[in-house]
Every structure is written in C-alpha cells, then in structure tokens.
Design a protein around this motif. Structure first.
Motif, PDB file in Angstrom:
ATOM      1  N   LYS A 127      38.322  46.297  36.928  1.00 17.67           N
ATOM      2  CA  LYS A 127      38.663  46.442  35.515  1.00 17.67           C
ATOM      3  C   LYS A 127      40.145  46.192  35.267  1.00 17.67           C
ATOM      4  CE  LYS A 127      35.126  49.815  34.095  1.00 17.67           C
ATOM      5  NZ  LYS A 127      34.910  51.193  33.582  1.00 17.67           N
ATOM      6  N   LEU A 152      35.550  42.860  27.215  1.00 17.13           N
ATOM      7  CA  LEU A 152      36.975  43.179  27.353  1.00 17.13           C
ATOM      8  C   LEU A 152      37.337  44.473  26.633  1.00 17.13           C
ATOM      9  CD1 LEU A 152      38.558  39.623  27.126  1.00 17.13           C
ATOM     10  CD2 LEU A 152      38.600  41.171  29.086  1.00 17.13           C
ATOM     11  N   GLY A 154      40.587  43.548  32.367  1.00 14.22           N
ATOM     12  CA  GLY A 154      39.603  42.541  32.751  1.00 14.22           C
ATOM     13  C   GLY A 154      40.079  41.656  33.886  1.00 14.22           C
TER      14      GLY A 154
END
Length: 238
Positions: free
Chosen positions: A55, A173, A179
């Motif tokens: 992430k 996102l 991201g």
C-alpha cells in the motif's frame, strides 16, 4: 513490460503443494515444509505487514517479503493470493496462472479462491462475460478488499474496459493511499488508452519514482512523446 525470466522458490513450492493436495496430502506437505524451515512458526502478522508495504508503494519489496513468508507457510491462501496478484499485475500470466490455480484449489469458497478462479479463467479467455460479471459481484461482496478490486481493474485493462478500469483504479487508490508502482502503471495505461496522456504522465511519474526500471522509464518516455505529438499537431492546426 518485460516479465522477469526465472522460476521463483514460491512457484516451485506452489507446484509441490498443488501436487500434494491432489493426492490428499496437504497435512503431510505442510509438515515437510515446516520441518525444512529454520523457523517453524510463521509470523501471524506477516500478511498485514506485507500488505502495508504494498500500500505504501514498494511492490517489489512486498513481493520479496511474500516469497519469504510463503517459504515458511506455503498453504497461507491469502498470502499466496497476494503474491499471485502482484505477479499478475506485471502482466506475467505465465507465472501468475499456476499461482492463481493453486489459490483456487486451496479453498474455492473464500473470496480469494473465488477471485483467483475468475482471474484464472479470464486469463485463458474462458467465459469472459460470465467471469467478468462474477468478478464484479465478488468485488461488491468484499468492498474492503483492495486486492480483489485490483484484480478487477487489471482485467478491465485486459478486456479493454477502459472507463470501468479507470473508475476502479480511482476507487482503489482511495482505499490504499499511496499505491504501488504497478497500480499506478496500469491506471496510467488505461488513461493513455483513452488519449488522456497528461493525466497518464502523472501516474507514470509516480510509478517511475517508486520502481525505477527500464519498463517504468520506457512507459514515462513513451507517454511524454505522445504529449509532444499532440502539442505539435495542435500547433500545426493553428
């Protein structure tokens, strides 16, 4: 984007686990791998920790960590699905297909198993409309699972569903924050396919900074060239 040409330890593990599972030997297979590992106790927080790395933008590191985690616990379905999704995002279906197949055979009833089955079929162009609709339903049933949404967005690129894919990447996102490089790359690809090159360049730039490599440099430069062509064409029209 050129796929990496090697057979990873995870691939070998998955093939062996799949072989053992078809013979009804999952328990034996798990014992074999645990006995061979110097640390027989897998980290219970590994999945959450590795997902956080992804992430935060470092997909390459997340993949490496997932490989190590799977060497300790090769029947962790969620971890294997994560790893398979990362490989699939690199458009390396030759490596991702057997991984997805192993995920779906581990437990076809879990969200990961269901998603892997759809991806596995779609990558072989099997019942495309049916599987795309099924994948949409799986996404809807698991609104907080970024990996399932990611795989839906990836398949949108494969099946030229550009608008839907762009919508899914925007949503993704918002879920994950920064991201990873491949999230931004395929999002950019979809924007570029729609002729939205200036928007695409922003995403290619993020991917380039997150994972500097020949493919990310090439993507950025190609899109920049398209912007320059558009500017020249508009200049001549004036």
């Amino acid at each position: 984007m050129k796929p990496r040409q090697f057979v990873s330890p995870v691939m070998l593990i998955c093939l062996l686990v799949l072989l053992l599972s078809t013979q009804g030997c999952f328990t034996v297979g798990h014992r074999i791998f645990n006995e061979a590992d110097s640390n027989p106790q897998p980290d219970p927080n590994a999945y959450k920790r590795i997902l956080s790395v992804w992430k935060n933008g470092d997909q390459a590191q997340a993949e490496a960590l997932a490989e190590k985690a799977l060497e300790q616990n090769p029947i962790d379905q969620k971890m294997l699905f994560f790893y398979a999704a990362c490989i699939r995002s690199r458009f390396d279906t030759e490596r991702s297909q057997p991984l997805m197949n192993t995920v779906r055979q581990m437990d076809p009833q879990t969200p990961e198993g269901q998603c892997a089955a759809c991806v596995w079929d779609l990558d072989q162009d099997v019942a495309a409309d049916q599987n795309l609709n099924l994948l949409r339903r799986i996404v809807k049933a698991n609104p907080n699972n970024p990996l399932i949404l990611w795989m839906m967005a990836v398949q949108c690129r494969s099946y030229n569903l550009d608008e839907e894919g762009i919508h899914d990447y925007k949503k993704l996102l918002k879920m994950v924050g920064k991201g990873s490089s491949l999230v931004h790359t395929t999002y950019a690809n979809l924007l570029a396919d729609m002729g939205r090159h200036k928007e695409a360049l922003i995403q290619y730039d993020i991917a380039l900074h997150e994972e500097p490599a020949s493919w990310s440099i090439r993507n950025y430069q190609n899109d920049l060239n398209e912007i320059e062509k558009d500017q020249m064409a508009h200049g001549k029209q004036r």
